[in-house]
Design a protein around this motif. Structure first.
Motif, PDB file in Angstrom:
ATOM      1  N   UNK A  60      -8.558 -31.299  13.475  1.00 26.75           N
ATOM      2  CA  UNK A  60      -7.766 -30.716  12.563  1.00 26.75           C
ATOM      3  C   UNK A  60      -7.512 -31.276  11.345  1.00 26.75           C
ATOM      4  N   UNK A  61      -7.523 -32.606  11.249  1.00 27.35           N
ATOM      5  CA  UNK A  61      -7.523 -32.924   9.750  1.00 27.35           C
ATOM      6  C   UNK A  61      -8.522 -32.742   8.904  1.00 27.35           C
ATOM      7  N   UNK A  62      -9.852 -32.649   9.532  1.00 29.17           N
ATOM      8  CA  UNK A  62     -11.062 -32.274   8.893  1.00 29.17           C
ATOM      9  C   UNK A  62     -10.885 -30.877   8.394  1.00 29.17           C
ATOM     10  N   UNK A  63     -10.411 -29.862   9.289  1.00 29.21           N
ATOM     11  CA  UNK A  63     -10.430 -28.560   8.895  1.00 29.21           C
ATOM     12  C   UNK A  63      -9.387 -28.202   7.863  1.00 29.21           C
ATOM     13  N   UNK A  64      -8.162 -29.058   8.130  1.00 25.12           N
ATOM     14  CA  UNK A  64      -7.382 -28.984   6.930  1.00 25.12           C
ATOM     15  C   UNK A  64      -7.555 -29.328   5.417  1.00 25.12           C
ATOM     16  N   UNK A  65      -8.295 -30.255   5.414  1.00 19.43           N
ATOM     17  CA  UNK A  65      -8.882 -30.632   4.177  1.00 19.43           C
ATOM     18  C   UNK A  65     -10.001 -29.653   3.776  1.00 19.43           C
ATOM     19  N   UNK A  66     -10.675 -29.448   4.549  1.00 23.47           N
ATOM     20  CA  UNK A  66     -11.809 -28.303   4.249  1.00 23.47           C
ATOM     21  C   UNK A  66     -11.329 -27.095   3.666  1.00 23.47           C
ATOM     22  N   UNK A  67     -10.206 -26.590   4.404  1.00 22.84           N
ATOM     23  CA  UNK A  67      -9.814 -25.329   4.014  1.00 22.84           C
ATOM     24  C   UNK A  67      -9.453 -25.419   2.436  1.00 22.84           C
ATOM     25  N   UNK A  68      -8.756 -26.153   2.087  1.00 19.34           N
ATOM     26  CA  UNK A  68      -8.354 -26.546   0.508  1.00 19.34           C
ATOM     27  C   UNK A  68      -9.648 -26.580  -0.487  1.00 19.34           C
ATOM     28  N   UNK A  74     -12.112 -19.980  -5.379  1.00 19.93           N
ATOM     29  CA  UNK A  74     -11.522 -18.573  -5.495  1.00 19.93           C
ATOM     30  C   UNK A  74     -10.212 -18.619  -6.205  1.00 19.93           C
ATOM     31  N   UNK A  75      -9.414 -19.557  -6.098  1.00 20.00           N
ATOM     32  CA  UNK A  75      -8.219 -19.726  -6.841  1.00 20.00           C
ATOM     33  C   UNK A  75      -8.528 -19.925  -8.188  1.00 20.00           C
ATOM     34  N   UNK A  76      -9.727 -20.329  -8.605  1.00 20.14           N
ATOM     35  CA  UNK A  76      -9.894 -20.628 -10.005  1.00 20.14           C
ATOM     36  C   UNK A  76     -10.449 -19.524 -10.760  1.00 20.14           C
ATOM     37  N   UNK A 119      -8.254 -23.015  13.456  1.00 18.56           N
ATOM     38  CA  UNK A 119      -8.207 -22.632  12.364  1.00 18.56           C
ATOM     39  C   UNK A 119      -7.668 -21.296  11.880  1.00 18.56           C
ATOM     40  N   UNK A 120      -7.470 -20.527  13.133  1.00  7.81           N
ATOM     41  CA  UNK A 120      -7.280 -18.860  12.975  1.00  7.81           C
ATOM     42  C   UNK A 120      -5.956 -18.721  12.191  1.00  7.81           C
ATOM     43  N   UNK A 121      -4.815 -19.452  12.348  1.00  6.83           N
ATOM     44  CA  UNK A 121      -3.806 -19.279  11.741  1.00  6.83           C
ATOM     45  C   UNK A 121      -3.683 -19.381  10.360  1.00  6.83           C
ATOM     46  N   UNK A 122      -4.568 -20.392   9.951  1.00  2.00           N
ATOM     47  CA  UNK A 122      -4.556 -20.547   8.326  1.00  2.00           C
ATOM     48  C   UNK A 122      -5.601 -19.317   7.897  1.00  2.00           C
ATOM     49  N   UNK A 123      -6.701 -18.911   8.630  1.00  2.00           N
ATOM     50  CA  UNK A 123      -7.524 -18.016   8.143  1.00  2.00           C
ATOM     51  C   UNK A 123      -6.665 -16.736   8.047  1.00  2.00           C
ATOM     52  N   UNK A 126      -3.033 -18.244   4.785  1.00  3.28           N
ATOM     53  CA  UNK A 126      -3.170 -18.628   3.513  1.00  3.28           C
ATOM     54  C   UNK A 126      -4.660 -18.176   2.966  1.00  3.28           C
ATOM     55  N   UNK A 127      -5.813 -18.093   3.763  1.00  4.84           N
ATOM     56  CA  UNK A 127      -7.102 -17.388   3.291  1.00  4.84           C
ATOM     57  C   UNK A 127      -7.044 -15.967   3.099  1.00  4.84           C
ATOM     58  N   UNK A 128      -6.442 -15.306   4.147  1.00  4.16           N
ATOM     59  CA  UNK A 128      -6.350 -13.901   3.696  1.00  4.16           C
ATOM     60  C   UNK A 128      -5.595 -13.654   2.637  1.00  4.16           C
TER      61      UNK A 128
END
Length: 201
Positions: A60-68, A74-76, A119-123, A126-128
């Motif tokens: 979970x810690x890895x995925x959280x860091x990775x999503x950012x 894309x934010x840029x 990671x589905x909730x983040x997809x 935040x990602x969507x």
């Protein structure tokens, strides 16, 4: 109140996450074990469990860091910039991520292939939300006649597919091209031509 971590604790935590990235990107979540992660990190399993209580917590810690990391390119994208230049800049940033962070790309791909259970909730959140916002921006540029009319979500999907492929299928790419080719140098020029022509109004 949580005590701030010492320098040694911060270093050990980073060592564990780096080792876990190696193990998860090679074996996936199901195939990875805490014993493997501890061995790669050069720590005992009890020491690892002091920092992370479970395999799920490390992952979970890895995925959280990775999503950012994954969303930052894309934010840029600058809404006030020149559309083709902004999209090509996004393509280059995504290709650079595949070149510089191949383990992270494979970790994300493994999670998606398993149905994104962690990671589905983040997809879906935040990602969507970011992709929807950037799709609206792309649609505005299309309405202004500044880029070709294309399905905006699928344009973004195509950028993901054509850049992350070089990390997720690295062994196949290098086997086909041979040892004397730098796939990323050739890919950048190819993708620039491809998207420049695709986006021409």
């Amino acid at each position: 109140m949580t005590k701030p971590r010492t320098r040694i604790q911060a270093r050990n935590s980073a060592t564990i996450l780096d080792a876990a990235l190696d193990v998860f990107s090679q074996h996936g979540f199901r195939g990875a074990t805490l014993d493997q992660i501890a061995e790669v990190a050069g720590l005992s399993k009890p020491n690892l469990l002091y920092y992370f209580p479970s395999k799920e917590a490390v992952h979970g810690a890895l995925l959280s860091r990775l999503l950012t990391t994954w969303l930052d390119p894309l934010r840029a994208m600058n809404p006030e910039g020149e559309p083709v230049a902004e999209i090509l800049g996004y393509v280059r940033r995504k290709l650079q991520l595949s070149r510089d962070f191949p383990r992270e790309s494979r970790l994300f791909a493994n999670e998606i292939l398993q149905g994104a259970p962690r990671i589905l909730p983040a997809i879906e959140g935040e990602l969507k939300a970011l992709v929807d916002a950037r799709s609206l921006l792309l649609t505005r540029w299309m309405d202004e006649g500044r880029i070709a009319r294309l399905p905006p979500h699928h344009l973004i999907f195509s950028i993901w597919a054509l850049t992350q492929h070089y990390a997720d299928f690295d062994v196949q790419v290098r086997a086909v091209l041979g040892p004397d080719h730098d796939p990323f140098a050739e890919a950048e020029g190819f993708l620039e031509v491809l998207f420049t022509r695709l986006l021409a109004p």
